[in-house]
Design a protein around this motif. Structure first.
Motif, PDB file in Angstrom:
ATOM      1  N   UNK A  57       0.809  -1.219   0.000  1.00  0.00           N
ATOM      2  CA  UNK A  57       0.000   0.000   0.000  1.00  0.00           C
ATOM      3  C   UNK A  57       0.845   1.274   0.000  1.00  0.00           C
ATOM      4  N   UNK A  58       1.845   1.366   0.876  1.00  0.00           N
ATOM      5  CA  UNK A  58       2.714   2.541   0.929  1.00  0.00           C
ATOM      6  C   UNK A  58       4.125   2.184   0.475  1.00  0.00           C
ATOM      7  N   UNK A  59       4.700   1.167   1.122  1.00  0.00           N
ATOM      8  CA  UNK A  59       6.083   0.771   0.807  1.00  0.00           C
ATOM      9  C   UNK A  59       6.218   0.360  -0.656  1.00  0.00           C
ATOM     10  N   UNK A  60       5.299  -0.439  -1.144  1.00  0.00           N
ATOM     11  CA  UNK A  60       5.378  -0.925  -2.516  1.00  0.00           C
ATOM     12  C   UNK A  60       5.141   0.149  -3.566  1.00  0.00           C
ATOM     13  N   UNK A  61       4.504   1.253  -3.184  1.00  0.00           N
ATOM     14  CA  UNK A  61       4.187   2.299  -4.157  1.00  0.00           C
ATOM     15  C   UNK A  61       5.127   3.501  -4.094  1.00  0.00           C
ATOM     16  N   UNK A  62       5.513   3.910  -2.882  1.00  0.00           N
ATOM     17  CA  UNK A  62       6.295   5.134  -2.720  1.00  0.00           C
ATOM     18  C   UNK A  62       7.794   4.871  -2.675  1.00  0.00           C
ATOM     19  N   UNK A  63       8.205   3.789  -2.036  1.00  0.00           N
ATOM     20  CA  UNK A  63       9.637   3.546  -1.837  1.00  0.00           C
ATOM     21  C   UNK A  63      10.433   3.422  -3.134  1.00  0.00           C
ATOM     22  N   UNK A  64       9.900   2.778  -4.186  1.00  0.00           N
ATOM     23  CA  UNK A  64      10.662   2.762  -5.439  1.00  0.00           C
ATOM     24  C   UNK A  64      10.968   4.158  -5.964  1.00  0.00           C
ATOM     25  N   UNK A  65      10.066   5.105  -5.723  1.00  0.00           N
ATOM     26  CA  UNK A  65      10.288   6.481  -6.181  1.00  0.00           C
ATOM     27  C   UNK A  65      11.459   7.105  -5.427  1.00  0.00           C
ATOM     28  N   UNK A  66      11.494   6.918  -4.104  1.00  0.00           N
ATOM     29  CA  UNK A  66      12.597   7.449  -3.309  1.00  0.00           C
ATOM     30  C   UNK A  66      13.921   6.782  -3.693  1.00  0.00           C
ATOM     31  N   UNK A  67      13.860   5.499  -4.030  1.00  0.00           N
ATOM     32  CA  UNK A  67      15.070   4.792  -4.461  1.00  0.00           C
ATOM     33  C   UNK A  67      15.609   5.398  -5.751  1.00  0.00           C
TER      34      UNK A  67
END
Length: 416
Positions: free
Chosen positions: A181-191
């Motif tokens: 929900x959050x980790x799978x959607x937002x974290x790749x962007x920060x990476x």
């Protein structure tokens, strides 16, 4: 620049050559059904594509570690380059890959359960306490810096305490929600932001061609306090996340519970560590330029990052630096608390499908972190003390993990 280019090439070659060798030793089976499939629960066991898992794993294990650690470690001279390269290929990536694959082969078990399989029940009990302590320390350590930066950018009533509370509320939400929900959607962007920032610095290194130390100049300790700050062990602790870190093995089970195939292991685990090493090497080179131009008196890595990005990448670089300095530690803290919840849940055999069960485990962890934060804010030297405990715990954890991996290889009659 010659040493820097050679080191960069060795890191890339290390992934394809030594990474493939380590993969052959373990022997992944692409046809084997993974925990993400047969234990899918819609919360922690959720199949995800390999590219997304790589991005999440990279952000989880990196944060600001390969940036801040490399910047501080560069003061020791050319030895820091060798530690980043050799440590990443032969220590960190091997540690991360084999720890991750052992979790994948054992239903996505958390690190204490894995080490218990190979080092016995007593070690398992010690590791349960040890690992949860590390996760809480990580959550506490990586809160106040972004909170302080946000406080400086906002009205006075939104002070550091206000932002700490906001960040912890985010932690609670992110930890309780399903991983996609959050980790799978937002974290790749920060990476992508962290990688893009590193690529920008890499391009400018070749454009500006600053004077960088070469191996043939020697491996002497160039630290301004060399007499009291020796290369061993201080440099190795300073550049931990850019070479080897026990914290990484605590993050691997988060990804093993989302892998659809064992073939994902090499890019997700070995590959993410190599990319972290590349990022660390780039920032080490950039920091060398900064010290050459400004001397080595600056000890605040945030100041150095901001100076380098603004000078080399302009306004965009400054914005990326702020985003990275704020987002990266927050995401590291978030994922640390999630790992702690899963470790406790595995130990207590506490089903995590119900949100109430997740909440019962999460609240005590947050209270413990708040206690550590209160201590840090009360004591001017609190951060340095907490960081020393964190650094020692982090490196000690990698020792236990490598012991467990060695026993696995011995029992499997593989090249230990």
């Amino acid at each position: 620049m010659i040493t820097f280019v050679i080191c960069l090439g060795i890191l890339v070659a290390g992934y394809f050559i030594y990474g493939s060798y380590i993969e052959r030793i373990f022997g992944p089976d692409p046809n084997r059904i993974t925990p993400a499939v047969y234990k899918a629960d819609g919360v922690d066991y959720i199949p995800m594509p390999a590219w997304k898992l790589f991005m999440i794993q990279f952000l989880n294990i990196a944060g600001l570690g390969p940036i801040f650690g490399a910047i501080m470690g560069t003061k020791f001279g050319t030895a820091s380059y060798l530690w980043i390269v050799l440590g990443s290929i032969f220590a960190g990536a091997v540690h991360d890959y084999l720890a991750g694959m052992l979790s994948l082969r054992n239903e996505g078990e958390s690190l204490p359960e894995i080490t218990g399989r190979y080092l016995g029940f007593t070690t398992k009990q010690i590791m349960r306490v040890f690992t949860v302590l590390l996760m809480v320390l990580v959550g506490a350590v990586f809160v106040t810096d972004p909170a302080g930066l946000l406080a400086n950018m906002t009205p006075s009533h939104m002070d550091i305490t206000w932002w700490i509370v906001i960040i912890f509320l985010y932690y609670m939400i992110a930890m309780l929600l399903p991983i996609d929900k959050i980790i799978g959607r937002i974290y790749p962007i920060f990476a992508v932001v962290l990688i893009f920032m590193a690529i920008g610095i890499l391009v400018m290194l070749f454009v500006k061609h600053p004077p960088l130390p070469e191996l043939w100049d020697g491996l002497r300790n160039t630290h301004p306090n060399a007499a009291t700050v020796p290369i061993f062990p201080i440099m190795f602790v300073s550049i931990a996340c850019g070479a080897i870190s026990g914290f990484h093995a605590t993050q691997s089970p988060l990804m093993t519970r989302c892998m659809k195939s064992e073939s994902y292991g090499k890019p997700v685990f070995y590959g993410a560590m190599i990319v972290e090493g590349i990022v660390a090497l780039i920032w080490a080179a950039a920091a060398t330029w900064f010290y050459h131009e400004n001397g080595m008196s600056e000890t605040n890595a945030s100041v150095i990052v901001e100076a380098i990005t603004k000078d080399w990448l302009g306004v965009v670089g400054g914005l990326l630096a702020i985003l990275g300095v704020v987002a990266a530690p927050i995401t590291t803290g978030d994922i640390a608390f999630r790992s702690a919840r899963l470790i406790v849940a595995d130990f207590m055999k506490f089903d995590q499908k119900r949100i109430v069960n997740r909440l019962l485990i999460s609240l005590p962890l947050f209270l413990a972190a708040f206690g550590i934060l209160f201590y840090r804010l009360k004591d001017a030297a609190g951060f340095d003390k907490i960081w020393r405990y964190f650094a020692w715990t982090d490196q000690t954890l990698s020792v236990f993990t490598l012991w467990a991996i060695t026993i696995f290889l011995v029992l499997a009659r593989k090249n230990y």
